[in-house]
Write a protein that holds these residues in place. Structure first.
Motif, short mmCIF file in Angstrom:
data_model
loop_
_atom_site.label_atom_id
_atom_site.label_comp_id
_atom_site.label_asym_id
_atom_site.label_seq_id
_atom_site.Cartn_x
_atom_site.Cartn_y
_atom_site.Cartn_z
N VAL A 168 85.32 96.20 29.21
CA VAL A 168 85.80 97.32 28.98
C VAL A 168 86.50 97.40 28.16
O VAL A 168 86.80 97.74 27.10
N CYS B 14 90.40 104.46 31.54
CA CYS B 14 90.01 103.91 32.95
C CYS B 14 90.56 104.51 33.93
O CYS B 14 89.75 104.81 35.25
N ALA C 22 87.23 100.33 36.93
CA ALA C 22 87.37 100.21 35.44
C ALA C 22 88.84 99.96 35.18
O ALA C 22 90.03 100.33 35.98
N VAL D 23 79.85 99.53 34.85
CA VAL D 23 80.82 99.38 34.93
C VAL D 23 80.86 99.90 36.89
O VAL D 23 80.47 100.73 36.99
#
Length: 130
Positions: free
Chosen positions: A24, A39, A18, A13
């Motif tokens: 993701v 995240c 993120a 990532v």
């Protein structure tokens, strides 16, 4: 009682970037991990890193839907391309030379990646990088 481990997964990532969109979101969602919690935690942990640097991340998730993450340093290839000021690598590796890095640059990369490398000293880490 200890948490029951369900599994682990690896994602790469970009640091500080993120978000719940692919890749993701679907990867975490199908395993029942709270995407927004991941995240926020990931972006907070990578806030001090260079934005956009690819960070290999190992996510271990448990039966109670909680998770832990181990964020590693960006790959050596990312640092080497950055040091040589390249956008991409050679089209034909080991036949074509597209850039040069100095020993000082390799030492700097080795020092940055030392915690993720299996080396006893800087010289050994430099050999791994090359």
């Amino acid at each position: 009682m200890a948490k029951k481990l369900v599994g682990s997964m690896k994602l790469q990532v970009p640091a500080g970037q993120a978000n719940p969109s692919p890749p993701v979101g679907p990867a975490l969602g199908q395993r029942g991990i709270n995407i927004m919690e991941f995240c926020k935690a990931f972006n907070a942990k990578t806030a001090d890193m260079e934005p956009g640097a690819p960070c290999p991340t190992v996510i271990t998730y448990y039966q109670d839907k909680s998770f832990t993450m181990d964020i590693k340093t960006p790959p050596a290839s990312y640092y080497l391309k950055k040091a040589a000021k390249l956008k991409s690598g050679a089209k034909t590796p080991s036949r074509e030379v597209v850039g040069h890095v100095t020993a000082a640059q390799v030492k700097e990369i080795a020092e940055a990646k030392m915690k993720d490398l299996n080396a006893n000293d800087i010289e050994g880490a430099m050999q791994i990088i090359l």
